[in-house]
Design an enzyme around this catalytic site. Structure first.
Site, PDB file in Angstrom:
ATOM      1  N   LYS A 215     -46.440 -14.508  15.963  1.00 16.71           N
ATOM      2  CA  LYS A 215     -46.037 -13.300  15.233  1.00 16.71           C
ATOM      3  C   LYS A 215     -44.533 -13.305  14.936  1.00 16.71           C
ATOM      4  O   LYS A 215     -43.758 -13.983  15.631  1.00 16.71           O
ATOM      5  CB  LYS A 215     -46.417 -12.048  16.032  1.00 16.71           C
ATOM      6  CG  LYS A 215     -45.686 -11.869  17.345  1.00 16.71           C
ATOM      7  CD  LYS A 215     -46.317 -10.766  18.194  1.00 16.71           C
ATOM      8  CE  LYS A 215     -45.551 -10.580  19.487  1.00 16.71           C
ATOM      9  NZ  LYS A 215     -46.282  -9.762  20.463  1.00 16.71           N
TER      10      LYS A 215
ATOM     11  N   TYR B 101     -12.254  -7.178   9.905  1.00 13.29           N
ATOM     12  CA  TYR B 101     -12.297  -5.723   9.666  1.00 13.29           C
ATOM     13  C   TYR B 101     -11.598  -4.948  10.776  1.00 13.29           C
ATOM     14  O   TYR B 101     -11.848  -5.178  11.957  1.00 13.29           O
ATOM     15  CB  TYR B 101     -13.754  -5.248   9.569  1.00 13.29           C
ATOM     16  CG  TYR B 101     -14.420  -5.629   8.274  1.00 13.29           C
ATOM     17  CD1 TYR B 101     -14.002  -5.081   7.062  1.00 13.29           C
ATOM     18  CD2 TYR B 101     -15.473  -6.534   8.267  1.00 13.29           C
ATOM     19  CE1 TYR B 101     -14.618  -5.422   5.867  1.00 13.29           C
ATOM     20  CE2 TYR B 101     -16.104  -6.881   7.070  1.00 13.29           C
ATOM     21  CZ  TYR B 101     -15.659  -6.322   5.875  1.00 13.29           C
ATOM     22  OH  TYR B 101     -16.278  -6.668   4.703  1.00 13.29           O
TER      23      TYR B 101
HETATM   24  C1  LIG Z   1     -46.427 -10.405  21.714  1.00 14.27           C
HETATM   25  C2  LIG Z   1     -47.700 -10.336  22.468  1.00 14.27           C
HETATM   26  C3  LIG Z   1     -48.021 -11.340  23.407  1.00 14.27           C
HETATM   27  C4  LIG Z   1     -47.048 -12.422  23.837  1.00 14.27           C
HETATM   28  O1  LIG Z   1     -46.156 -11.937  24.793  1.00 14.27           O
HETATM   29  P1  LIG Z   1     -45.094 -12.938  25.488  1.00 14.27           P
HETATM   30  O2  LIG Z   1     -44.462 -12.095  26.522  1.00 14.27           O
HETATM   31  O3  LIG Z   1     -44.134 -13.350  24.426  1.00 14.27           O
HETATM   32  O4  LIG Z   1     -45.877 -14.082  26.014  1.00 14.27           O
HETATM   33  C5  LIG Z   1     -49.285 -11.313  23.962  1.00 14.27           C
HETATM   34  N1  LIG Z   1     -50.164 -10.335  23.663  1.00 14.27           N
HETATM   35  C6  LIG Z   1     -49.875  -9.345  22.799  1.00 14.27           C
HETATM   36  C7  LIG Z   1     -50.901  -8.299  22.529  1.00 14.27           C
HETATM   37  C8  LIG Z   1     -48.634  -9.299  22.189  1.00 14.27           C
HETATM   38  O5  LIG Z   1     -48.330  -8.305  21.345  1.00 14.27           O
END
Ligand SMILES: *Cc1c(COP(=O)(O)O)cnc(C)c1O
Length: 336
Positions: A33, A245
């Protein structure tokens, strides 16, 4: 031009170590993701496929389409039903109202709220959920849950894991009676670290693949991403002159400084010129960060901004996830 380098051997080594911990690479659902936590989903997917990963997890349909060619199954976590779901993907059911809104025949994984109270059906809604699966002719692929405190020391994680185990026993029995062939997954990275034995069908591997552990270095994970900025210009800042800045940094002596081509417009958190924010070469950023550049003591044509996101996470009092995920998709990514 600034660049992100992805260390292929570190990534492969991380995947190998995680596979060993889980009892096989076929247990991995790779979380891709948000541009694979800023690493670059296309580049990461290419290596992951080479390694033998078959399943990925993303946030949206758009993300799934971008990497569809690399994986056999892609689960979409934050999908809001449209009625136009595609047969190529699996969709998370995050709410009881989704069953009737999602297109008939869609493949779904039901999210179960075992304590986090973020998404999912409640364990006591299982019978209703299974009825709705049948009524709407959905293709039920599995169930999953997400831990609210897998990365925090304390009993919370164990309480939730017990809730999940109890749910699983009852769901397994009911699905068997109905002839549904389903899988179960619950662990994210920190939960994998804490699991002495792994009993689900899959684990959803997020941050660990990129080399960041939450508890101990036992697995020997190595950061995959390093970020480099290139020099735009140099000048001699005379004693008493100020750069950037608001002129926040004043030279205590004559210094050769350079401007490098990354700023908060590229997704770096904005450094306001106060406190020691160190680059990969241990030099400080001098003055306020601009949208597209920052200044530091001249370090040649290219400077490493970070090769361990925890340095910036600590400085900004946040987590490495936020530092990495914000890196703009416009930065060039190169596998090396
Ligand atoms: C992002 C996510 C993960 C992964 O989590 P990590 O801590 O990066 O391993 C697993 N399950 C869900 C539902 C998530 O949203």
């Amino acid at each position: 031009m600034s660049e992100i380098l992805l260390d292929k051997s570190a990534f492969l080594s991380n995947l190998t170590k995680i596979s060993q911990k889980l009892g096989g690479k076929e247990k991995i659902m790779l979380i891709a993701k948000d541009n694979s936590y800023g690493h670059g989903s296309a580049q990461i997917a290419g290596i992951a496929r080479e390694f033998g990963i078959k399943k990925a997890v993303v946030k949206s349909e758009m993300e799934a389409e971008q990497i569809a060619e690399f994986y056999d199954e892609i689960l979409i976590l934050s999908h809001i039903p449209t009625g136009c779901e595609k047969p190529d993907f699996s969709y998370a059911i995050n709410d009881m109202s989704h069953f009737s809104k999602i297109k008939n025949g869609s493949k779904v994984h039901i999210s179960v709220d075992t304590l986090m109270h973020r998404n999912g059906i409640l364990p006591e809604q299982l019978d209703d959920a299974l009825r709705l699966v049948r009524e709407n002719h959905l293709n039920l692929g599995g169930f999953y849950t997400h831990f609210r405190a897998s990365d925090e020391i304390g009993s919370d994680f164990f309480v939730q894991r017990e809730n999940w185990r109890n749910f699983k026993i009852s769901a397994q029995k009911k699905c068997k009676n109905l002839g549904f062939n389903v899988v179960f997954h619950s662990c994210n990275s920190a939960a994998i670290e804490r699991s002495e034995e792994f009993s689900d069908d899959f684990a959803r591997v997020g941050m660990a693949q990129f080399g960041y552990f939450q508890f101990s270095e036992i697995l020997g994970l190595k950061p995959v991403l390093s970020l480099y900025a290139d020099r735009i210009s140099s000048r001699l800042l005379k004693k008493g002159e100020r750069v950037g800045y608001g002129g926040v940094f004043e030279a205590p002596c004559d210094i050769l400084i350079s401007t490098y081509d990354l700023g908060y417009g590229d997704g770096l958190l904005r450094y306001n010129g106060k406190g020691d924010l160190r680059l990969g070469n241990n030099e400080k950023i001098l003055g306020k960060m601009s949208m597209d550049s920052f200044a530091s003591k001249d370090a040649g044509e290219r400077v490493c901004v970070f090769d361990d996101a925890r340095v910036w996470a600590r400085f900004f009092n946040t987590i490495e996830y936020e530092i990495l995920v914000k890196l703009s998709a416009n930065i060039k990514r190169t596998v090396k």
